[in-house]
Design a protein around this motif. Structure first.
Motif, PDB file in Angstrom:
ATOM      1  N   SER A  20       0.963  -1.245   0.074  1.00  0.00           N
ATOM      2  CA  SER A  20       0.068  -0.025   0.029  1.00  0.00           C
ATOM      3  C   SER A  20       0.985   1.257  -0.203  1.00  0.00           C
ATOM      4  CB  SER A  20      -0.895   0.128   1.340  1.00  0.00           C
ATOM      5  OG  SER A  20      -0.649  -1.277   2.075  1.00  0.00           O
ATOM      6  N   LEU A  21       1.816   1.427  -0.975  1.00  0.00           N
ATOM      7  CA  LEU A  21       2.681   2.479  -1.060  1.00  0.00           C
ATOM      8  C   LEU A  21       1.955   3.392  -2.170  1.00  0.00           C
ATOM      9  CD1 LEU A  21       5.897   0.223  -1.027  1.00  0.00           C
ATOM     10  CD2 LEU A  21       4.486   1.345   0.995  1.00  0.00           C
ATOM     11  N   THR A  22       2.241   4.649  -1.834  1.00  0.00           N
ATOM     12  CA  THR A  22       1.830   5.657  -2.818  1.00  0.00           C
ATOM     13  C   THR A  22       2.989   6.318  -3.607  1.00  0.00           C
ATOM     14  OG1 THR A  22       1.475   7.394  -1.262  1.00  0.00           O
ATOM     15  CG2 THR A  22      -0.554   6.047  -1.637  1.00  0.00           C
ATOM     16  N   ALA A  23       2.816   6.575  -4.792  1.00  0.00           N
ATOM     17  CA  ALA A  23       3.945   7.384  -5.319  1.00  0.00           C
ATOM     18  C   ALA A  23       3.460   8.094  -6.386  1.00  0.00           C
ATOM     19  CB  ALA A  23       4.908   6.441  -6.224  1.00  0.00           C
ATOM     20  N   CYS A  24       4.064   9.313  -6.471  1.00  0.00           N
ATOM     21  CA  CYS A  24       3.724  10.308  -7.738  1.00  0.00           C
ATOM     22  C   CYS A  24       4.001   9.736  -9.261  1.00  0.00           C
ATOM     23  CB  CYS A  24       4.705  11.519  -7.806  1.00  0.00           C
ATOM     24  SG  CYS A  24       4.727  12.593  -6.284  1.00  0.00           S
ATOM     25  N   SER A  25       2.829   9.832  -9.927  1.00  0.00           N
ATOM     26  CA  SER A  25       2.943   9.433 -10.942  1.00  0.00           C
ATOM     27  C   SER A  25       4.042  10.094 -12.155  1.00  0.00           C
ATOM     28  CB  SER A  25       1.655   9.897 -11.790  1.00  0.00           C
ATOM     29  OG  SER A  25       1.843   9.930 -13.173  1.00  0.00           O
ATOM     30  N   VAL A 415      -3.329  -8.819 -10.259  1.00  0.00           N
ATOM     31  CA  VAL A 415      -4.023  -8.565  -9.026  1.00  0.00           C
ATOM     32  C   VAL A 415      -3.395  -7.568  -8.064  1.00  0.00           C
ATOM     33  CG1 VAL A 415      -4.824  -9.660  -6.934  1.00  0.00           C
ATOM     34  CG2 VAL A 415      -4.921 -10.981  -9.195  1.00  0.00           C
ATOM     35  N   ILE A 416      -3.899  -6.385  -7.584  1.00  0.00           N
ATOM     36  CA  ILE A 416      -3.407  -5.349  -6.832  1.00  0.00           C
ATOM     37  C   ILE A 416      -4.429  -5.041  -5.739  1.00  0.00           C
ATOM     38  CG2 ILE A 416      -2.098  -4.092  -8.645  1.00  0.00           C
ATOM     39  CD1 ILE A 416      -4.405  -2.118  -8.485  1.00  0.00           C
ATOM     40  N   PRO A 417      -4.036  -4.993  -4.327  1.00  0.00           N
ATOM     41  CA  PRO A 417      -4.732  -4.650  -3.444  1.00  0.00           C
ATOM     42  C   PRO A 417      -5.455  -3.100  -3.447  1.00  0.00           C
ATOM     43  CG  PRO A 417      -2.613  -4.306  -2.885  1.00  0.00           C
ATOM     44  CD  PRO A 417      -2.402  -4.660  -4.193  1.00  0.00           C
ATOM     45  N   ALA A 418      -6.622  -3.032  -3.045  1.00  0.00           N
ATOM     46  CA  ALA A 418      -7.388  -1.717  -3.001  1.00  0.00           C
ATOM     47  C   ALA A 418      -6.786  -0.592  -2.236  1.00  0.00           C
ATOM     48  CB  ALA A 418      -8.695  -1.999  -2.526  1.00  0.00           C
ATOM     49  N   GLY A 419      -6.530   0.426  -2.773  1.00  0.00           N
ATOM     50  CA  GLY A 419      -6.245   1.667  -1.788  1.00  0.00           C
ATOM     51  C   GLY A 419      -4.777   1.768  -1.948  1.00  0.00           C
ATOM     52  N   PHE A 444      -7.139  -6.487 -11.779  1.00  0.00           N
ATOM     53  CA  PHE A 444      -8.127  -6.827 -10.595  1.00  0.00           C
ATOM     54  C   PHE A 444      -7.668  -6.358  -9.322  1.00  0.00           C
ATOM     55  CE2 PHE A 444      -9.909  -9.563  -7.358  1.00  0.00           C
ATOM     56  CZ  PHE A 444     -11.058  -9.669  -7.794  1.00  0.00           C
ATOM     57  N   THR A 445      -8.694  -5.557  -8.651  1.00  0.00           N
ATOM     58  CA  THR A 445      -8.273  -4.722  -7.370  1.00  0.00           C
ATOM     59  C   THR A 445      -9.051  -5.796  -6.475  1.00  0.00           C
ATOM     60  OG1 THR A 445      -8.430  -2.682  -8.285  1.00  0.00           O
ATOM     61  CG2 THR A 445      -8.408  -2.877  -6.009  1.00  0.00           C
ATOM     62  N   ALA A 446      -8.335  -6.294  -5.454  1.00  0.00           N
ATOM     63  CA  ALA A 446      -8.719  -7.086  -4.188  1.00  0.00           C
ATOM     64  C   ALA A 446      -8.836  -6.350  -2.942  1.00  0.00           C
ATOM     65  CB  ALA A 446      -7.721  -8.307  -4.265  1.00  0.00           C
ATOM     66  N   PRO A 447      -9.751  -6.675  -2.061  1.00  0.00           N
ATOM     67  CA  PRO A 447     -10.123  -5.825  -1.107  1.00  0.00           C
ATOM     68  C   PRO A 447      -8.535  -6.000  -0.195  1.00  0.00           C
ATOM     69  CG  PRO A 447     -11.949  -7.120  -1.122  1.00  0.00           C
ATOM     70  CD  PRO A 447     -11.006  -7.485  -2.273  1.00  0.00           C
ATOM     71  N   SER A 448      -7.952  -4.955   0.435  1.00  0.00           N
ATOM     72  CA  SER A 448      -6.771  -5.117   0.705  1.00  0.00           C
ATOM     73  C   SER A 448      -6.563  -5.957   2.102  1.00  0.00           C
ATOM     74  CB  SER A 448      -6.196  -3.640   1.418  1.00  0.00           C
ATOM     75  OG  SER A 448      -7.087  -3.084   2.504  1.00  0.00           O
ATOM     76  N   ASN A 449      -7.481  -6.234   2.863  1.00  0.00           N
ATOM     77  CA  ASN A 449      -7.563  -7.262   3.801  1.00  0.00           C
ATOM     78  C   ASN A 449      -7.700  -8.731   3.338  1.00  0.00           C
ATOM     79  OD1 ASN A 449      -6.782  -6.721   6.722  1.00  0.00           O
ATOM     80  ND2 ASN A 449      -8.763  -8.059   7.219  1.00  0.00           N
ATOM     81  N   GLU A 450      -7.863  -8.855   2.036  1.00  0.00           N
ATOM     82  CA  GLU A 450      -7.969 -10.184   1.581  1.00  0.00           C
ATOM     83  C   GLU A 450      -7.071 -10.381   0.495  1.00  0.00           C
ATOM     84  OE1 GLU A 450     -12.038 -10.443   0.010  1.00  0.00           O
ATOM     85  OE2 GLU A 450     -12.993 -10.224   1.852  1.00  0.00           O
ATOM     86  N   PHE A 451      -6.158  -9.669   0.178  1.00  0.00           N
ATOM     87  CA  PHE A 451      -5.086  -9.532  -1.023  1.00  0.00           C
ATOM     88  C   PHE A 451      -4.330 -10.981  -0.707  1.00  0.00           C
ATOM     89  CE2 PHE A 451      -0.947  -8.590  -2.738  1.00  0.00           C
ATOM     90  CZ  PHE A 451      -1.162  -8.591  -3.752  1.00  0.00           C
ATOM     91  N   MET A 463      -0.203 -12.166 -12.599  1.00  0.00           N
ATOM     92  CA  MET A 463       0.798 -11.324 -12.255  1.00  0.00           C
ATOM     93  C   MET A 463       0.318 -10.650 -10.915  1.00  0.00           C
ATOM     94  SD  MET A 463       2.757  -9.944 -15.627  1.00  0.00           S
ATOM     95  CE  MET A 463       4.173  -9.086 -14.666  1.00  0.00           C
ATOM     96  N   THR A 464       1.111 -10.253  -9.950  1.00  0.00           N
ATOM     97  CA  THR A 464       1.011  -9.447  -8.965  1.00  0.00           C
ATOM     98  C   THR A 464       2.260  -8.609  -8.444  1.00  0.00           C
ATOM     99  OG1 THR A 464      -0.056  -9.394  -6.848  1.00  0.00           O
ATOM    100  CG2 THR A 464       1.547 -11.005  -7.152  1.00  0.00           C
ATOM    101  N   ALA A 465       1.909  -7.797  -7.347  1.00  0.00           N
ATOM    102  CA  ALA A 465       3.137  -6.742  -7.018  1.00  0.00           C
ATOM    103  C   ALA A 465       3.019  -6.716  -5.604  1.00  0.00           C
ATOM    104  CB  ALA A 465       3.183  -5.578  -7.649  1.00  0.00           C
TER     105      ALA A 465
END
Length: 567
Positions: A20-25, A415-419, A444-451, A463-465
């Motif tokens: 759940s890391l944010t980064a500038c585009s 597959v990535i986590p939400a938020g 595909f965005t998965a709920p973060s607590n279910e990722f 694929m995932t990250a």
């Protein structure tokens, strides 16, 4: 016991927090207030924890610590508990035999272990563990040699029903027997294990668990599922609140070591993109910011907060599921490697952090480590034309905008986590890059607590990250992730050559020999082509200025009873 310096590599624990890391585009310049780029990452031996003597701290207080998910498995020894959010909690509660400094030097943790001695007897490596007789489990049972024996039996790989995160080291032990008394265990190895100090080690995410709760596969796999029944640390469990998504631990009055400075730690599970604002609002005192440029600025703008930053053997990556129908051919996976512009992704993710945005070209060693080199034989190079040729040769021919084989499209689910803004940005970039070579990507965005629980652990992705977080032990911390049948090898592919190289690294008796074996393993990992290393992940934490002995630890471990607030 002597201090021992251990070579360092990557990495046992997966970091949901790093998802759940944010980064500038990449389209943003970062503005005039962006941190200037450094020529190199902070050194491996650096740490930033606001180190203070206990005498300088207040007695008491509550620390609010953000984690990114409420675990469903609280044993990091069990494969589904192999997450930072789990270990952050359990390290306050469970026994570990070692302390690690910022450079990876190991010393005995006298609260649990009075001495540990390795010697050669009759041509075999023998380790004698002498336990502190004061140490007890929270149910009143003493910690004895039987606990060591039971943990070995559960993690030695002889019974596949034990769903162990890793068997490395334990699989080289042939026996554990009682020593002079119940508080001494004698462990004899079939083959030398150079990293024997990784066993029951805090920095290696390898605590000791009670024999009563690991003796059978059923107990080992389920005793700590959604609960924490028995502990033996400076803190004990108060409650797990599934509604509030918090775990509260309190100082254990029966603790035999130095009294914890804090009364209580409240771990608060939240989406990582909400952590910077929660920190600024005073709702949390400590969180893992990672490479989140906007969060970095919010920490700097928080009057009572500060950035604590260190280097470390941690990296971000894309993972390919080698058992996915579209990805069973290693040539296709290798083509995907060459179709990804990792430098562009690194620059986007790390924009505004002052961290060198260089692609990482080794699966085990980060760029500022001794022994680091590119063993990829060209697979680390961004060459989309070469990728197209490799896909053609693998039988995937372009049909319009998408490649097809036997009537099926080369289409992948990422597959990535939400938020998680950084993962969303990475998904957009990956979609465009793979589209250029005729591969269709659906995000595909998965709920973060279910990722992890519902997607990664169940292999429901192409694929995932996420990020991998390092320890001071190269072979021990990496083998489970890369070994063909490793419990934490979520790519589900490997090779006998890679397995052998990892085994050789574990048995190496010198740093030079370990480095040679690790780089051989890296060359094989490139051929297997299951894990695309992106960049060394900066260890950046937001911490309230008054919090001491907590922050960016480098290769050291937190001493939980010494965490507190300054006077």
């Amino acid at each position: 016991m002597k201090h021992t310096r251990i070579p360092v590599a990557l990495v046992a624990t997966i970091a949901a927090a790093s998802l759940s890391l944010t980064a500038c585009s990449s389209s943003k310049s970062g503005g005039g207030d962006a941190a200037p780029a450094k020529s190199e990452a902070p050194k491996m031996t650096q740490r930033a924890i606001n180190e203070k003597d206990r005498a300088d701290l207040k007695q008491g207080g509550t620390l609010n610590w953000a984690i990114d998910q409420l675990s469903s498995q609280w044993s990091p020894l069990e494969a589904d508990g192999n997450e930072v959010s789990t270990t952050d909690v359990m390290k306050a509660l469970m026994p570990t035999f070692w302390r690690s400094d910022a450079g990876g030097v190991q010393t005995v943790n006298k609260d649990y272990l009075l001495d540990a001695k390795a010697e050669t007897k009759d041509g075999k490596q023998v380790v004698t563990w002498t336990l502190n007789p004061k140490a007890k489990w929270s149910d009143g049972a003493p910690i004895t040699w039987k606990d060591i024996e039971a943990n070995w039996k559960a993690q030695n790989g002889t019974n596949a029903d034990f769903k162990a995160t890793s068997t490395t080291g334990f699989d080289q032990v042939e026996s554990v027997v009682k020593g002079a008394d119940d508080y001494q265990a004698i462990m004899t190895f079939k083959a030398p294990f150079s990293e024997w100090q990784a066993l029951f080690n805090n920095a290696a995410n390898a605590p000791l668990f009670p024999a009563s709760l690991v003796a059978t596969p059923e107990l080992f796999n389920t005793a700590y599922a959604d609960k924490i029944p028995v502990t033996a640390g400076p803190f004990k469990l108060d409650k797990i609140d599934q509604t509030a998504k918090t775990v509260t631990v309190v100082a254990d009055p029966n603790w035999w070591g130095q009294k914890p400075m804090l009364d209580k730690i409240v771990y608060k599970a939240m989406d990582t993109n909400t952590m910077p604002q929660a920190f600024q609002n005073g709702e949390i005192d400590f969180y893992n910011n990672g490479p989140d440029a906007s969060g970095f600025k919010q920490i700097q703008a928080t009057p009572d907060g500060e950035v604590r930053e260190a280097g470390g053997p941690n990296f971000r990556h894309f993972m390919l599921n080698g058992k996915s129908p579209m990805l069973t051919d290693p040539k296709v996976r290798q083509a995907i490697f060459k179709a990804i512009d990792r430098e562009t992704i690194a620059k986007s993710d790390l924009n505004g952090l002052g961290w060198p945005a260089a692609a990482m070209n080794n699966h085990f060693l980060v760029p500022n480590q001794n022994g680091y080199k590119d063993n990829s034989d060209g697979l680390s190079k961004f060459e989309p034309e070469a990728a197209k040729k490799m896909l053609d040769e693998a039988g995937w021919k372009l049909d319009g905008d998408v490649r097809k084989k036997d009537g099926k499209e080369l289409a992948l689910k990422f597959v990535i986590p939400a938020g998680v803004t950084v993962a969303t940005n990475e998904g957009s970039m990956l979609t465009q890059m793979l589209q250029q070579v005729g591969i269709k990507v659906t995000i595909f965005t998965a709920p973060s607590n279910e990722f992890f629980d519902k997607y990664i652990y169940k292999f429901d992705f192409d694929m995932t990250a996420f990020s991998l977080i390092g320890t001071p032990f190269p072979a021990s911390s990496s083998t489970g992730n890369f070994k063909s049948d490793g419990a934490s090898n979520y790519s589900q592919v490997g090779s006998p050559e890679l397995d052998k190289a990892m085994e050789d690294a574990g048995k190496a008796q010198t740093t030079d020999a370990a480095t040679v074996a690790i780089n051989k393993a890296d060359a094989e990992a490139w051929k297997v082509a299951a894990l695309v290393t992106l960049y060394q992940r900066p260890a950046i934490f937001g911490v309230k200025k008054t919090v001491a002995n907590l922050g960016a630890p480098g290769l050291s471990d937190y001493i939980y009873e010494n965490i507190g607030f300054t006077k």
